[in-house]
Design a protein around this motif. Structure first.
Motif, PDB file in Angstrom:
ATOM      1  N   ILE A 260       6.324   5.475  10.486  1.00 27.22           N
ATOM      2  CA  ILE A 260       6.357   5.048   9.084  1.00 27.22           C
ATOM      3  C   ILE A 260       7.517   5.746   8.378  1.00 27.22           C
ATOM      4  O   ILE A 260       7.582   6.970   8.309  1.00 27.22           O
ATOM      5  CB  ILE A 260       5.033   5.365   8.369  1.00 27.22           C
ATOM      6  N   GLY A 261       8.430   4.928   7.877  1.00 28.02           N
ATOM      7  CA  GLY A 261       9.599   5.484   7.202  1.00 28.02           C
ATOM      8  C   GLY A 261       9.602   5.283   5.704  1.00 28.02           C
ATOM      9  O   GLY A 261      10.456   5.836   5.000  1.00 28.02           O
ATOM     10  N   ARG A 262       8.641   4.474   5.203  1.00 27.80           N
ATOM     11  CA  ARG A 262       8.608   4.238   3.758  1.00 27.80           C
ATOM     12  C   ARG A 262       7.203   3.812   3.358  1.00 27.80           C
ATOM     13  O   ARG A 262       6.542   3.067   4.082  1.00 27.80           O
ATOM     14  CB  ARG A 262       9.623   3.165   3.354  1.00 27.80           C
ATOM     15  N   VAL A 263       6.773   4.302   2.191  1.00 33.29           N
ATOM     16  CA  VAL A 263       5.460   3.953   1.641  1.00 33.29           C
ATOM     17  C   VAL A 263       5.654   3.448   0.215  1.00 33.29           C
ATOM     18  O   VAL A 263       6.411   4.032  -0.570  1.00 33.29           O
ATOM     19  CB  VAL A 263       4.514   5.175   1.632  1.00 33.29           C
ATOM     20  N   ARG A 264       4.974   2.356  -0.100  1.00 31.75           N
ATOM     21  CA  ARG A 264       4.918   1.839  -1.465  1.00 31.75           C
ATOM     22  C   ARG A 264       3.449   1.729  -1.888  1.00 31.75           C
ATOM     23  O   ARG A 264       2.554   1.791  -1.042  1.00 31.75           O
ATOM     24  CB  ARG A 264       5.574   0.452  -1.566  1.00 31.75           C
ATOM     25  N   PHE A 265       3.224   1.509  -3.173  1.00 37.34           N
ATOM     26  CA  PHE A 265       1.863   1.213  -3.631  1.00 37.34           C
ATOM     27  C   PHE A 265       1.916   0.340  -4.870  1.00 37.34           C
ATOM     28  O   PHE A 265       2.872   0.373  -5.642  1.00 37.34           O
ATOM     29  CB  PHE A 265       1.072   2.499  -3.921  1.00 37.34           C
ATOM     30  N   THR A 266       0.876  -0.460  -5.049  1.00 36.95           N
ATOM     31  CA  THR A 266       0.743  -1.356  -6.192  1.00 36.95           C
ATOM     32  C   THR A 266      -0.679  -1.898  -6.219  1.00 36.95           C
ATOM     33  O   THR A 266      -1.299  -2.017  -5.157  1.00 36.95           O
ATOM     34  CB  THR A 266       1.783  -2.501  -6.093  1.00 36.95           C
ATOM     35  N   THR A 267      -1.244  -2.170  -7.380  1.00 29.96           N
ATOM     36  CA  THR A 267      -0.696  -2.080  -8.721  1.00 29.96           C
ATOM     37  C   THR A 267      -1.355  -0.904  -9.434  1.00 29.96           C
ATOM     38  O   THR A 267      -2.529  -0.639  -9.230  1.00 29.96           O
ATOM     39  CB  THR A 267      -0.958  -3.386  -9.488  1.00 29.96           C
TER      40      THR A 267
END
Length: 448
Positions: A230-237
Motif C-alpha cells: 500500500i503506497g497511498r491511503v485516502r478517505f471519504t466522506t
C-alpha cells in the motif's frame, strides 16, 4: 453462464456496494457482468435518494426496461440501495416489473431473494438493517486494478435536517479494525496500491480492537499505511463536526495519506448551518482548514454546497461566497436544495425562487472553477507523485493516473513496456493544466 447488468447511481459507497453485489451473485449463481442489458438475465439498479433527480431517474430507468423484461421470459429486475430502503414495496406499485427489492445492508442476501422470487413468482423484499452482518457474508475481495474502495463503516447518526441517509442506511456501525485491515491486506496482495476508506461519516469510525478498545480513523489510516504494497491511503466522506486533531496530525505525520480532503461545509451562513443541524460554525470550519494547510501545505481541498436551502437570504448566500473566498476550494460538488420526504427540512417553506437558486448556483460554481484553475496552474512545473492507473482514454500510447491532490494526469508512456507501469507510482513533471485534467512528463518510476 447467466449474465448480470448492473447500473449504479450515487456515491462511492454505492460503487463499492455494486461491486459486492456482482461478487455475491458470481459466487452463488455464476453470474458474469455484461455491459449490454439485451444480453442480461438479471438487471439490478443500485439507487440513490440523496437528490430528487437521482430518485426519479430510477423510475424512468425501470420504465425503459419494461419492454426489456417482456422480451425474454424469466428475466428478472431488482432494485437496491437507498431508494429501495426508502420506498420499499411502494416501488412495485410504480414499477410492477420489479422482482427484488433490497437495501444497502441486505445486499448479501441477494441469492436468497433471487431464489425466493423464482420459487413464489412474487417480488422478494428485504430492507432491514442487520447492522454489520453483510460484511461477514460477502465473498473475498477481488482487485480490479491498482486502486480499491474499502468500506469501513455503515450508516450515519448525524441526522442533518436535509439528509435522508440515516433513514435509508441506518445508524453508524463500524467494522472491527482487524477486519478492515485484513481486507486491505488481501487487496494489496492482488496488486492494489491505493485504498480509499469509505463511510457516510468516515471520521466517526470507531472500530473495535482485539484488546476491547476502539480505533479511530487516524489509527486505521496509520495501520493501513503499514501494510506491504500500500503506497497511498485516502478517505471519504468526512463531517466537519468530527474532524479531530488526530486527523489533522495524520496529514502532518503520515506521508502515505494523500494530500487531498473532501470536507463538506454545505453553507457559509451560521444561521443556515443551524437550520441544517450541522453542528459546527463557519469559524470552526475555517479554523480546521487553516490548521490542515499548516499540517500539509499544498493540500487539495473540495467541499459540498447546498444552494437555496429554505429561507436562505441574499445575506446568507453572500456569507457562503465569503467562506469560499477564504477557504479557496479547488473542487466542489454543489446542488440546488431538493426536499427529501421524511426529513425535517421537507416541512420548511421553500421561499427561495427557482431563478434565484439557479443564479446563486451558477455564481458559486464559477468562482470555484476559478480557484480550481488557479490551483491546477500552480502545479505546472512541479514534480508530482502519480499512481499510474490505466491507459489514457483520449491519447493512444499514453497513461493516466492521479496525483495526491486527486487530479488526473495524462502522460506519454515509454515506447516499450507501458502496460507493466500500470500499478506503479511515478514522479511526473506537470507540463500543462487543462480544464479537467493535467498533462505531464514521466521523470522516474518508483521501485515496487
Amino acid at each position: 453462464m447467466p449474465k448480470l447488468y448492473l447500473k449504479t447511481y450515487g456515491c462511492q459507497m454505492n460503487e463499492y456496494d455494486s461491486s459486492k453485489m456482482a461478487a455475491v451473485l458470481a459466487a452463488s449463481h455464476g453470474y458474469t457482468v455484461t455491459d449490454d442489458p439485451d444480453n442480461a438475465d438479471l438487471l439490478l439498479l443500485n439507487t440513490c435518494s440523496v437528490r430528487e433527480k437521482a430518485q426519479e431517474k430510477v423510475f424512468s430507468e425501470l420504465g425503459r426496461w419494461k419492454a426489456w423484461k417482456a422480451a425474454r421470459p424469466g428475466r428478472m429486475v431488482g432494485v437496491g440501495g437507498c431508494v429501495a430502503s426508502q420506498e420499499g414495496t411502494a416501488i412495485i406499485g410504480r414499477a410492477p416489473i420489479v422482482d427484488l427489492i433490497f437495501g444497502p445492508q441486505t445486499l448479501h442476501r441477494l441469492p436468497e431473494l433471487l431464489q425466493q422470487a423464482r420459487a413464489t413468482g412474487r417480488p422478494a423484499v428485504d430492507i432491514r438493517f442487520p447492522e454489520i452482518e453483510k460484511f461477514d457474508c460477502l465473498p473475498e475481495p477481488r482487485a480490479k486494478g491498482p486502486t480499491a474502495f474499502v468500506s469501513v463503516m455503515e450508516g450515519c447518526s448525524k441526522y442533518c435536517s436535509f439528509c435522508i441517509v440515516p433513514y435509508t442506511r441506518g445508524e453508524e456501525v463500524s467494522r472491527p479494525l482487524v477486519d478492515v485491515l485484513a481486507e486491505v491486506h488481501k487487496l494489496a496482495a492482488q496488486g492494489v496500491r491505493e485504498v480509499t476508506l469509505l463511510g457516510q461519516n468516515v471520521n466517526a469510525y470507531r472500530g473495535a480492537t482485539p484488546d476491547g478498545e476502539a480505533a479511530d480513523l487516524a489509527l486505521l489510516i496509520a495501520c493501513a499505511a503499514r501494510i506491504d504494497g500500500i503506497g497511498r491511503v485516502r478517505f471519504t466522506t468526512s463531517h466537519p463536526a468530527e474532524f479531530t486533531d488526530a486527523l489533522i496530525d495524520a496529514f502532518r505525520d503520515e506521508p502515505k495519506l494523500a494530500g487531498y480532503l473532501h470536507l463538506p461545509v454545505q453553507s457559509g451562513s451560521d444561521r443556515i448551518l443551524g437550520m441544517m443541524k450541522r453542528g459546527y460554525t463557519c469559524a470552526g470550519y475555517l479554523d480546521r482548514i487553516r490548521r490542515l494547510r499548516e499540517a500539509r501545505p499544498g493540500i487539495g481541498l473540495s467541499s459540498d454546497f447546498i444552494v437555496g436551502f429554505p429561507g436562505e437570504s441574499d445575506e446568507d448566500f453572500e456569507q457562503t461566497m465569503a467562506l469560499i473566498e477564504r477557504a479557496r476550494f479547488d473542487q466542489a460538488y454543489s446542488f440546488i436544495y431538493s426536499p427529501r420526504p421524511g426529513t425535517p427540512a421537507a416541512r420548511l417553506r421553500d421561499s427561495v425562487p427557482t431563478e434565484t437558486k439557479q443564479a446563486r448556483l451558477a455564481r458559486l460554481q464559477a468562482r470555484i472553477r476559478d480557484f480550481g484553475a488557479e490551483y491546477a496552474g500552480a502545479l505546472v512545473g512541479t514534480a508530482q507523485r502519480v499512481l499510474l492507473e490505466k491507459p489514457s482514454l483520449k491519447n493512444r500510447g499514453w497513461l493516466a493516473g492521479k496525483t495526491e491532490c486527486n487530479r488526473w494526469v495524462n502522460l506519454p508512456a515509454p515506447a516499450a513496456g507501458a502496460q507493466r507501469l500500470i500499478g506503479r507510482f511515478a514522479a511526473v513533471e506537470i507540463t500543462e493544466a487543462l480544464t479537467n485534467s493535467l498533462r505531464g512528463r514521466l521523470l522516474r518510476v518508483e521501485n515496487l
